[in-house]
Structures are given as C-alpha cells and as structure tokens.
Design a protein around this motif. Sequence first.
Motif, PDB file in Angstrom:
ATOM      1  N   GLY A 192     -29.764  20.582   0.983  1.00 52.88           N
ATOM      2  CA  GLY A 192     -29.797  20.451  -0.469  1.00 52.88           C
ATOM      3  C   GLY A 192     -30.642  19.230  -0.786  1.00 52.88           C
ATOM      4  O   GLY A 192     -30.570  18.223  -0.084  1.00 52.88           O
ATOM      5  N   VAL A 193     -31.474  19.323  -1.804  1.00 52.32           N
ATOM      6  CA  VAL A 193     -32.385  18.239  -2.141  1.00 52.32           C
ATOM      7  C   VAL A 193     -32.222  17.871  -3.609  1.00 52.32           C
ATOM      8  O   VAL A 193     -32.239  18.746  -4.476  1.00 52.32           O
TER       9      VAL A 193
ATOM     10  N   THR B 181     -42.122  10.639   0.634  1.00 49.07           N
ATOM     11  CA  THR B 181     -42.990  11.506   1.427  1.00 49.07           C
ATOM     12  C   THR B 181     -42.285  11.952   2.703  1.00 49.07           C
ATOM     13  O   THR B 181     -42.382  13.111   3.121  1.00 49.07           O
ATOM     14  N   THR B 182     -41.547  11.058   3.336  1.00 45.09           N
ATOM     15  CA  THR B 182     -40.786  11.403   4.541  1.00 45.09           C
ATOM     16  C   THR B 182     -39.741  12.467   4.227  1.00 45.09           C
ATOM     17  O   THR B 182     -39.610  13.463   4.953  1.00 45.09           O
ATOM     18  N   ILE B 183     -38.987  12.270   3.141  1.00 49.15           N
ATOM     19  CA  ILE B 183     -37.967  13.240   2.751  1.00 49.15           C
ATOM     20  C   ILE B 183     -38.596  14.600   2.499  1.00 49.15           C
ATOM     21  O   ILE B 183     -38.068  15.646   2.923  1.00 49.15           O
ATOM     22  N   ARG B 184     -39.734  14.646   1.821  1.00 53.22           N
ATOM     23  CA  ARG B 184     -40.364  15.924   1.483  1.00 53.22           C
ATOM     24  C   ARG B 184     -40.854  16.658   2.721  1.00 53.22           C
ATOM     25  O   ARG B 184     -40.850  17.889   2.758  1.00 53.22           O
ATOM     26  N   MET B 185     -41.269  15.932   3.732  1.00 58.80           N
ATOM     27  CA  MET B 185     -41.627  16.595   4.985  1.00 58.80           C
ATOM     28  C   MET B 185     -40.392  17.170   5.667  1.00 58.80           C
ATOM     29  O   MET B 185     -40.412  18.306   6.155  1.00 58.80           O
ATOM     30  N   LEU B 186     -39.309  16.418   5.698  1.00 61.27           N
ATOM     31  CA  LEU B 186     -38.073  16.906   6.317  1.00 61.27           C
ATOM     32  C   LEU B 186     -37.503  18.105   5.564  1.00 61.27           C
ATOM     33  O   LEU B 186     -36.861  18.973   6.149  1.00 61.27           O
ATOM     34  N   ALA B 187     -37.753  18.141   4.244  1.00 66.10           N
ATOM     35  CA  ALA B 187     -37.220  19.221   3.404  1.00 66.10           C
ATOM     36  C   ALA B 187     -38.174  20.412   3.289  1.00 66.10           C
ATOM     37  O   ALA B 187     -37.951  21.306   2.478  1.00 66.10           O
TER      38      ALA B 187
END
Length: 342
Positions: free
Chosen positions: A92-93, A57-63
């Motif tokens: 890039g994700v 969830t943290t990564i998706r907010m940053l991305a």
Amino acid sequence: MEHKYVHKVPGSGEWAVEARGLVKAFGANRAVDGVDLTVRAGTIYGVLGPNGAGKTTTIRMLATLLRPDAGTASIFGHDVVKEPQIVRQLIGVTGQYASVDESLSATENLIIFSRLLGLGRAEARRKAAELLEEFGLTEAAKRPLKQFSGGMRRRLDLAASLIAQPPLIFLDEPTTGLDPRTRAQMWETIRRLVHTGSTVLLTTQYLDEADQLADRIAVIDRGRVVAEGTVDELKASVGTSSLHVRVGDSHRIEDARHIVERVLQVRSGMSAEAGSITAPMADADRVTDLLVALRAEGIRLAEISVQKPTLDEVFLTITGHGAGEKASTEAGRPDAEREVSV
C-alpha cells in the motif's frame, strides 16, 4: 524495540524489503546513487533525510512506480521489475490524496476504492465504516472531501491505502505539515498497523518521528545511505557525548569549525543558518583545550554545551548539515522526485 508481530507472506521469509545498489538518474543527476536497504517483516523502518535526498525516488522504485536504472529490489522475495503485478498486490502506498471526486463524501470515496479492489457492495460499505472509525473520521464521514482539512485528508489517504490490508505499507512523509496533535494520532495509528501484522517503511525529514517510530533507520543524503542502524546504534556511532557550539560572530563559523575538528580530532557538522557546530566528543576534558584555542583566535562563543547526542545531532554529524536543509543535489531538478512513470 523490534515488534514481535510478523505478517506471514507465503514464501517470503523474514525480509519485507531487500534492495541492493538502487540507482535512478534524472538527466545528469543521480537522485538515487546506489541505495541498499533491508527491512525485516513486522517492523517499522525509517528512511531519514532532507528534501531532495532521494527518499521519495527510492520509495517509488520499491513500489514499482519508477524503474531502477541499476540495482535490484524485491518485496517479500518478489522482484519489483520482473514481478510488478505481484508486488503491487503486497503493498500500500500513500503520498497522493485519496479521492475520486472532491464533491463526494469520505464514505463514498472509500466505497469506490473498495469496489475497484473487488470488494462486494456490502463488504465495501463495512470496510469504509471500519476505516473511518479507525482514523477518527466518522463524524465527518458524510462531508464532501473539499471541506476536509489537510490533516483529515492525510488520514483518509492512509485509510484508503489500507483497504486491501497490504502486508507492506509505504508511508512517504506521512505527517508533513500536520499539527502536533494530528501527528501524534498518526504515529499511534502507524504503531497499530504493525501490531496487527503489517510492515511499515516510512520516509521522514522529522528526526523526532524517526526516533519515536522506527525500529531501524537508514540515513540517506544526496542519494546515498550514509548510516544505518537502530536509533541507539546511530547515537552511539557519534560518541558518548555531543558538543554543541554556537558562534557569536556568524562569519567566523568556518574558522571555529576547523578549530573544533583540529582540537577534538573529529569530523563535525555545521548548521550555517543557526550559526552552530556539533561534534562527537569522547573526552570532556578537551573542552578546556578547545576554549583556549578559540580564544587565541579571537572567536567569541554565544553558547557551548556538552550532552548526550540526540538524533538531530547524529544527522548533523554524519551528513555535515541539518535535516531541514535541502541536499545540494536538489538544485536544478525541482520536479525530479515528482516524476512518475508507471
């Protein structure tokens, strides 16, 4: 162990990621509950935690894939909410299989992705060949993706995320489920990405992966960052030595834990599945006192050892449970971390 290679992004300064107080709730549950992260450009930063801790969830907010309910985040100085289009050009994700058509070959899929990103036909073909070589997929380049193993798919996924050579790469559990040899290959590739100019932020539940790769680590548990620092700093935070106790009678583990904490005057971690207790210990002489106290309570030990702390023991001591055990906040929200709104 911070790398000297720093990808320069105009106006970005030295920070690839700056996040303050990030919050994301799914219904009544706060999957991310006030996360702070600061990632220096040109480094590998690890976000370590069990399933359901809030890493994805943290990564998706940053991305820019999820909008924060509260808090702020910027990528190379660009706000993820106010400037999402710019942010998406800088990152890039990975985390989803990179394919347009299962019946197409790896080469064809990478060419299509390259063309979608604006590369010319010749440049797209050259880039596809270069990436397949980099990730050891040249021999399988003409095979349809439906014939690829999980490890091959994971490597192709990473290759696709690098087509645009982004300065910041998010790797969401990049080696989960891979065999040891393929994991080691992925680790080497990740190191090379940083040496050629990228910054990497990776999430992992593998303690050895964070230990091997990360310049700095944030330990996240139940939606919060509970510790942050270099591997050596985190190990030092739990003491010079680590006590490991395995109780012979599993039903007495809570009793044993209370005695450990009382005698050593520290907070301990416990893995109920393994029937073990881990605690920091500054004074090895107290082992004798502990053994006397345990014997007095009739608690039988199957194993006891004192050694230098490992990252596994750091995690257990900080969070109170093992990295492989799901955070309790996962209960009741099986799809929470898969929910995406672009």
